[in-house]
Write an enzyme that holds these catalytic residues in place. Structure first.
Site, PDB file in Angstrom:
ATOM      1  N   ASN A 169      45.536  28.522  37.692  1.00  0.00           N
ATOM      2  CA  ASN A 169      46.480  30.058  36.993  1.00  0.00           C
ATOM      3  C   ASN A 169      47.632  29.390  36.375  1.00  0.00           C
ATOM      4  O   ASN A 169      48.092  28.711  37.187  1.00  0.00           O
ATOM      5  CB  ASN A 169      46.087  31.034  37.959  1.00  0.00           C
ATOM      6  CG  ASN A 169      46.888  30.622  38.817  1.00  0.00           C
ATOM      7  OD1 ASN A 169      47.019  30.016  39.585  1.00  0.00           O
ATOM      8  ND2 ASN A 169      47.361  32.459  39.587  1.00  0.00           N
ATOM      9  N   GLU A 171      51.031  31.472  34.707  1.00  0.00           N
ATOM     10  CA  GLU A 171      51.204  32.848  34.669  1.00  0.00           C
ATOM     11  C   GLU A 171      52.248  32.970  32.994  1.00  0.00           C
ATOM     12  O   GLU A 171      53.310  31.931  33.236  1.00  0.00           O
ATOM     13  CB  GLU A 171      51.979  34.009  35.197  1.00  0.00           C
ATOM     14  CG  GLU A 171      50.598  33.498  36.908  1.00  0.00           C
ATOM     15  CD  GLU A 171      50.923  34.401  37.579  1.00  0.00           C
ATOM     16  OE1 GLU A 171      51.674  35.509  38.161  1.00  0.00           O
ATOM     17  OE2 GLU A 171      49.497  34.729  38.031  1.00  0.00           O
ATOM     18  N   CYS A 175      43.846  32.149  33.655  1.00  0.00           N
ATOM     19  CA  CYS A 175      43.552  32.115  34.352  1.00  0.00           C
ATOM     20  C   CYS A 175      43.000  30.184  35.010  1.00  0.00           C
ATOM     21  O   CYS A 175      43.164  29.493  34.088  1.00  0.00           O
ATOM     22  CB  CYS A 175      41.800  32.510  35.259  1.00  0.00           C
ATOM     23  SG  CYS A 175      42.290  34.772  34.733  1.00  0.00           S
ATOM     24  N   GLU A 199      40.101  28.516  36.293  1.00  0.00           N
ATOM     25  CA  GLU A 199      38.622  28.482  35.914  1.00  0.00           C
ATOM     26  C   GLU A 199      39.029  28.260  34.174  1.00  0.00           C
ATOM     27  O   GLU A 199      38.369  27.422  34.019  1.00  0.00           O
ATOM     28  CB  GLU A 199      37.432  29.647  36.390  1.00  0.00           C
ATOM     29  CG  GLU A 199      37.541  30.216  38.052  1.00  0.00           C
ATOM     30  CD  GLU A 199      38.703  31.225  38.222  1.00  0.00           C
ATOM     31  OE1 GLU A 199      39.675  31.503  37.935  1.00  0.00           O
ATOM     32  OE2 GLU A 199      37.680  31.911  38.822  1.00  0.00           O
ATOM     33  N   CYS A 211      36.630  36.135  38.168  1.00  0.00           N
ATOM     34  CA  CYS A 211      37.012  37.576  37.062  1.00  0.00           C
ATOM     35  C   CYS A 211      35.778  37.206  36.119  1.00  0.00           C
ATOM     36  O   CYS A 211      35.330  36.132  35.226  1.00  0.00           O
ATOM     37  CB  CYS A 211      38.232  37.506  36.421  1.00  0.00           C
ATOM     38  SG  CYS A 211      38.937  36.576  34.974  1.00  0.00           S
ATOM     39  N   CYS A 243      36.369  34.458  32.963  1.00  0.00           N
ATOM     40  CA  CYS A 243      36.035  33.356  33.759  1.00  0.00           C
ATOM     41  C   CYS A 243      34.950  32.717  33.543  1.00  0.00           C
ATOM     42  O   CYS A 243      34.470  32.515  33.851  1.00  0.00           O
ATOM     43  CB  CYS A 243      36.818  33.388  34.581  1.00  0.00           C
ATOM     44  SG  CYS A 243      38.391  32.911  34.245  1.00  0.00           S
TER      45      CYS A 243
HETATM   46  N1  THU Z   1      43.076  34.661  38.751  1.00  0.00           N
HETATM   47  C1  THU Z   1      42.630  33.385  37.959  1.00  0.00           C
HETATM   48  O1  THU Z   1      43.646  32.397  37.879  1.00  0.00           O
HETATM   49  N2  THU Z   1      41.284  33.756  38.568  1.00  0.00           N
HETATM   50  C2  THU Z   1      40.043  34.670  38.737  1.00  0.00           C
HETATM   51  O2  THU Z   1      39.225  34.326  38.184  1.00  0.00           O
HETATM   52  C3  THU Z   1      41.357  36.073  38.846  1.00  0.00           C
HETATM   53  C4  THU Z   1      41.912  35.752  38.608  1.00  0.00           C
HETATM   54  C5  THU Z   1      44.977  34.510  38.088  1.00  0.00           C
HETATM   55  C6  THU Z   1      44.868  35.280  37.411  1.00  0.00           C
HETATM   56  C7  THU Z   1      46.240  35.901  37.863  1.00  0.00           C
HETATM   57  O3  THU Z   1      47.556  35.017  37.099  1.00  0.00           O
HETATM   58  C8  THU Z   1      46.609  35.464  39.222  1.00  0.00           C
HETATM   59  O4  THU Z   1      45.598  35.470  39.431  1.00  0.00           O
HETATM   60  C9  THU Z   1      46.350  37.554  38.894  1.00  0.00           C
HETATM   61  O5  THU Z   1      45.632  38.014  38.689  1.00  0.00           O
END
Ligand code: THU
Length: 160
Positions: free
Chosen positions: A62, A64, A73, A75, A112, A115
């Site tokens: 991920n 940010e 994210c 994925e 999520c 994704c």
């Molecule tokens: N996140 C992912 O990388 N993948 C997911 O499927 C769920 C959430 C990340 C996004 C964000 O940077 C952090 O997790 C908190 O939501």
């Protein structure tokens, strides 16, 4: 009116050590990718590793952003990279691991909804299932034989 029942069958491994070697090696790459995540705002790091049918392994994590919705994210970072670099290759399987700096993440963390939709696009495109394995930092590992098990009533190109 009638009811329809939607069922998914998933497999659950007790822990990382129970995984067959061809999966634990991919999960190890996902764990390494997790350690490189850029997650200063949520402190929640996610790593993923994808195996392509040409043998390539693509990893992602991920990313940010101070403007929160601009982040992405793990994925999608990985699967979009795979799609951009190897447009004619199929994704065979995907390993995902997540962990928080605030507490020990012991339960399996599924991808999520956004994704799932993104992964579904590639499953439809390649007309072959993508195996998905997901875990926390430790603990159980869940396996889905196909993304479709994680996203019933999928929206795909057939509706367009
Ligand atoms: N996140 C992912 O990388 N993948 C997911 O499927 C769920 C959430 C990340 C996004 C964000 O940077 C952090 O997790 C908190 O939501």
């Amino acid at each position: 009116m009638k009811e329809i029942k939607i069922e998914s069958i998933l497999q659950v491994y007790d822990n990382f050590n129970e995984l067959p070697e061809y999966v634990s090696s991919l999960m190890t790459k996902a764990i390494e990718a997790r350690s490189r995540a850029y997650a200063p705002y949520s402190n929640f790091s996610v790593g993923t590793a994808l195996l392509l049918d040409n043998g390539e392994v693509i990893t992602g994590n991920n990313q940010e952003n101070a403007s929160y919705p601009s982040g992405l994210c793990a994925e999608r970072t990985a699967i979009y990279y795979a799609g951009s670099q190897f447009p004619n290759s199929k994704v065979v399987r995907m390993a995902i691991t997540a962990g928080s700096k605030m507490k020990q993440t012991t339960s399996p963390i599924p991808p999520c909804g956004a994704c799932r939709q993104a992964i579904a696009e590639y499953e439809v495109k390649q007309n072959a299932p993508i195996e998905i394995y997901f875990m926390g930092e430790t603990g159980k590992v869940v396996k889905s034989d196909s993304l479709a098990n994680l996203l019933p009533l999928i929206f795909d190109r057939s509706f367009l």
